[in-house]
Design a protein around this motif. Sequence first.
Motif, PDB file in Angstrom:
ATOM      1  N   MET A   1       0.836  -1.178   0.000  1.00  0.00           N
ATOM      2  CA  MET A   1       0.000   0.000   0.000  1.00  0.00           C
ATOM      3  C   MET A   1       0.881   1.242   0.000  1.00  0.00           C
ATOM      4  SD  MET A   1      -3.050   0.897   2.550  1.00  0.00           S
ATOM      5  CE  MET A   1      -3.749   2.490   2.592  1.00  0.00           C
ATOM      6  N   ARG A  39       5.505  -0.871 -11.379  1.00  0.00           N
ATOM      7  CA  ARG A  39       6.450  -1.998 -11.297  1.00  0.00           C
ATOM      8  C   ARG A  39       6.818  -2.332  -9.856  1.00  0.00           C
ATOM      9  NH1 ARG A  39      11.388  -0.169 -14.604  1.00  0.00           N
ATOM     10  NH2 ARG A  39      12.188  -2.124 -13.774  1.00  0.00           N
ATOM     11  N   ASP A  41       4.671  -2.079  -7.214  1.00  0.00           N
ATOM     12  CA  ASP A  41       3.453  -2.252  -6.418  1.00  0.00           C
ATOM     13  C   ASP A  41       3.545  -3.355  -5.373  1.00  0.00           C
ATOM     14  OD1 ASP A  41       2.080  -0.156  -7.527  1.00  0.00           O
ATOM     15  OD2 ASP A  41       0.846  -1.399  -8.834  1.00  0.00           O
ATOM     16  N   ASP A  42       4.128  -4.475  -5.723  1.00  0.00           N
ATOM     17  CA  ASP A  42       4.128  -5.613  -4.799  1.00  0.00           C
ATOM     18  C   ASP A  42       5.396  -5.708  -3.952  1.00  0.00           C
ATOM     19  OD1 ASP A  42       5.753  -6.236  -6.926  1.00  0.00           O
ATOM     20  OD2 ASP A  42       5.034  -8.283  -7.147  1.00  0.00           O
ATOM     21  N   ARG A  43       6.185  -4.667  -3.950  1.00  0.00           N
ATOM     22  CA  ARG A  43       7.427  -4.682  -3.169  1.00  0.00           C
ATOM     23  C   ARG A  43       7.142  -4.267  -1.729  1.00  0.00           C
ATOM     24  NH1 ARG A  43       9.334  -7.723  -6.829  1.00  0.00           N
ATOM     25  NH2 ARG A  43       9.960  -6.710  -8.732  1.00  0.00           N
ATOM     26  N   PRO A  44       7.604  -5.048  -0.758  1.00  0.00           N
ATOM     27  CA  PRO A  44       7.281  -4.748   0.633  1.00  0.00           C
ATOM     28  C   PRO A  44       8.040  -3.546   1.206  1.00  0.00           C
ATOM     29  CG  PRO A  44       8.683  -6.686   0.507  1.00  0.00           C
ATOM     30  CD  PRO A  44       8.341  -6.300  -0.908  1.00  0.00           C
ATOM     31  N   ARG A  46       9.296   0.076   0.895  1.00  0.00           N
ATOM     32  CA  ARG A  46       8.879   1.210   0.075  1.00  0.00           C
ATOM     33  C   ARG A  46       9.837   2.395   0.158  1.00  0.00           C
ATOM     34  NH1 ARG A  46       5.544  -0.766  -3.309  1.00  0.00           N
ATOM     35  NH2 ARG A  46       5.096   1.368  -3.854  1.00  0.00           N
TER      36      ARG A  46
END
Length: 66
Positions: A1, A39, A41-44, A46
């Motif tokens: 998020m 690209r 979005d799913d990376r924990p 941030r």
Amino acid sequence: MVDSSEWTAIGQVVDRLKESYPAVPPDTITTVVHRNHARFDDRPVRDFVPLFLERCARREIQSLGG
């Protein structure tokens, strides 16, 4: 998020790129930034997304002739 501080940083990336590449239409820069942002979005983790995003977007804009 994505939190509000990340969105603020992304807005700053867009602004810097618009200043760096005045010959490139602003809508193109915004599109490039948002496409590259997706690209990550799913990376924990941030913290460095804006930095990586700016690097990727600069390369893409330069390849467009910016």
